[in-house]
Scaffold this motif. Sequence first.
Motif, short mmCIF file in Angstrom:
data_model
loop_
_atom_site.label_atom_id
_atom_site.label_comp_id
_atom_site.label_asym_id
_atom_site.label_seq_id
_atom_site.Cartn_x
_atom_site.Cartn_y
_atom_site.Cartn_z
N ILE A 127 -3.15 -35.59 -8.85
CA ILE A 127 -3.69 -35.55 -7.48
C ILE A 127 -2.59 -35.70 -6.43
CG2 ILE A 127 -5.21 -36.73 -5.84
CD1 ILE A 127 -7.09 -37.26 -8.24
N PRO A 128 -1.69 -36.70 -6.51
CA PRO A 128 -0.67 -36.83 -5.46
C PRO A 128 0.22 -35.60 -5.30
CG PRO A 128 -0.74 -38.81 -6.81
CD PRO A 128 -1.61 -37.80 -7.48
N ALA A 129 0.50 -34.90 -6.40
CA ALA A 129 1.35 -33.72 -6.33
C ALA A 129 0.64 -32.54 -5.68
CB ALA A 129 1.82 -33.34 -7.73
N HIS A 130 -0.67 -32.60 -5.55
CA HIS A 130 -1.43 -31.48 -5.01
C HIS A 130 -2.14 -31.82 -3.70
CE1 HIS A 130 -0.79 -30.21 -9.17
NE2 HIS A 130 -0.93 -28.97 -8.71
N LEU A 131 -1.70 -32.85 -3.01
CA LEU A 131 -2.36 -33.23 -1.76
C LEU A 131 -2.26 -32.17 -0.67
CD1 LEU A 131 -1.66 -37.06 -1.56
CD2 LEU A 131 -3.81 -35.90 -2.07
N ARG A 132 -1.24 -31.34 -0.73
CA ARG A 132 -1.12 -30.25 0.26
C ARG A 132 -2.12 -29.14 -0.01
NH1 ARG A 132 5.36 -29.97 1.04
NH2 ARG A 132 5.49 -31.87 2.27
N ASP A 133 -2.61 -29.07 -1.23
CA ASP A 133 -3.65 -28.10 -1.61
C ASP A 133 -4.91 -28.91 -1.88
OD1 ASP A 133 -5.16 -26.01 -2.53
OD2 ASP A 133 -4.03 -25.72 -4.38
N LEU A 134 -5.58 -29.29 -0.80
CA LEU A 134 -6.70 -30.23 -0.89
C LEU A 134 -7.80 -29.80 -1.85
CD1 LEU A 134 -7.50 -32.99 0.11
CD2 LEU A 134 -8.68 -31.90 2.01
N PRO A 135 -8.21 -28.51 -1.88
CA PRO A 135 -9.26 -28.13 -2.85
C PRO A 135 -8.86 -28.42 -4.30
CG PRO A 135 -9.00 -26.41 -1.21
CD PRO A 135 -7.89 -27.40 -0.98
N THR A 136 -7.59 -28.18 -4.63
CA THR A 136 -7.13 -28.44 -5.99
C THR A 136 -7.11 -29.94 -6.26
OG1 THR A 136 -5.81 -26.43 -5.95
CG2 THR A 136 -5.22 -28.07 -7.61
N ALA A 137 -6.66 -30.73 -5.31
CA ALA A 137 -6.65 -32.19 -5.48
C ALA A 137 -8.06 -32.71 -5.68
CB ALA A 137 -5.98 -32.86 -4.28
N VAL A 138 -9.01 -32.18 -4.92
CA VAL A 138 -10.41 -32.60 -5.06
C VAL A 138 -10.95 -32.19 -6.43
CG1 VAL A 138 -12.76 -32.21 -4.17
CG2 VAL A 138 -10.88 -32.66 -2.59
N LEU A 139 -10.61 -31.00 -6.89
CA LEU A 139 -11.07 -30.56 -8.21
C LEU A 139 -10.51 -31.47 -9.31
CD1 LEU A 139 -10.90 -26.67 -7.93
CD2 LEU A 139 -12.94 -28.12 -8.09
N PHE A 140 -9.24 -31.87 -9.19
CA PHE A 140 -8.67 -32.81 -10.16
C PHE A 140 -9.44 -34.12 -10.15
CE2 PHE A 140 -4.33 -30.60 -9.98
CZ PHE A 140 -4.48 -30.03 -11.23
N ALA A 141 -9.74 -34.63 -8.96
CA ALA A 141 -10.47 -35.89 -8.84
C ALA A 141 -11.88 -35.77 -9.42
CB ALA A 141 -10.52 -36.33 -7.38
N LEU A 142 -12.57 -34.68 -9.10
CA LEU A 142 -13.93 -34.49 -9.62
C LEU A 142 -13.94 -34.35 -11.13
CD1 LEU A 142 -15.42 -32.05 -6.94
CD2 LEU A 142 -16.01 -34.47 -7.32
N ASP A 143 -12.96 -33.64 -11.68
CA ASP A 143 -12.90 -33.48 -13.14
C ASP A 143 -12.64 -34.83 -13.81
OD1 ASP A 143 -12.95 -31.66 -15.46
OD2 ASP A 143 -10.90 -32.41 -15.73
N ALA A 144 -11.70 -35.61 -13.27
CA ALA A 144 -11.41 -36.92 -13.85
C ALA A 144 -12.63 -37.83 -13.75
CB ALA A 144 -10.21 -37.56 -13.14
N ALA A 145 -13.32 -37.80 -12.61
CA ALA A 145 -14.53 -38.63 -12.44
C ALA A 145 -15.63 -38.17 -13.39
CB ALA A 145 -15.00 -38.57 -11.00
N GLY A 146 -15.78 -36.87 -13.54
CA GLY A 146 -16.79 -36.34 -14.46
C GLY A 146 -16.50 -36.73 -15.90
N LEU A 147 -15.25 -36.60 -16.31
CA LEU A 147 -14.88 -37.00 -17.67
C LEU A 147 -15.12 -38.48 -17.90
CD1 LEU A 147 -11.65 -34.85 -18.10
CD2 LEU A 147 -13.81 -34.56 -19.35
N ALA A 148 -14.78 -39.30 -16.91
CA ALA A 148 -15.01 -40.75 -17.03
C ALA A 148 -16.50 -41.06 -17.10
CB ALA A 148 -14.36 -41.48 -15.85
N ALA A 149 -17.30 -40.38 -16.28
CA ALA A 149 -18.75 -40.62 -16.28
C ALA A 149 -19.37 -40.22 -17.62
CB ALA A 149 -19.41 -39.85 -15.14
N VAL A 150 -18.95 -39.07 -18.13
CA VAL A 150 -19.49 -38.61 -19.42
C VAL A 150 -19.01 -39.52 -20.55
CG1 VAL A 150 -19.46 -36.71 -21.09
CG2 VAL A 150 -19.82 -36.23 -18.67
#
Length: 167
Positions: A56-79
Amino acid sequence: MHSHNLPLVAVLWLPAALAALRRLPGVDARWARLDPFSRGALLAMAVAAAVHLALIPAHLRDLPTAVLFALDAAGLAAVGGAAILGMPYWRPAAALLLLGAVGSYAVYIASGREVLDLTGIATKVDEVAGAELLLLGHLARTRLSQSLPSRPLWKPQRHVRDSPPVS
């Protein structure tokens, strides 16, 4: 340090995080009740989630990608949490998340938004392996192996003739 090396360092902390998680009441017993395929898939999911969080920190300039990384990590943790709690249908959700991340990376590479790198390849191998473990676990649970011969496949089979040979 290259921005895509940070996830590899993050994965080194994963055993400590998982050990701490297993100390929570009831988690160790629930973990022990899971089949080996499910446990392997959950470990692969934990690795993928740790890598995506660290990216996520490496992709903060590309906000959609950073958000996708965060959502995927949250989804994997939730599952993963759903699996530990014994909730139904966590396996299909896990397979969708894992294979969805592989497909997303392929789209990013094909469109030129990302460059193929070792971290990406290693993470995709991990995600495909996690999905494969889920599939193998499903096959084992549905007892597909019962339709196979009871003898080990590497031992020759004795042929029994129904009728005597014709001379």
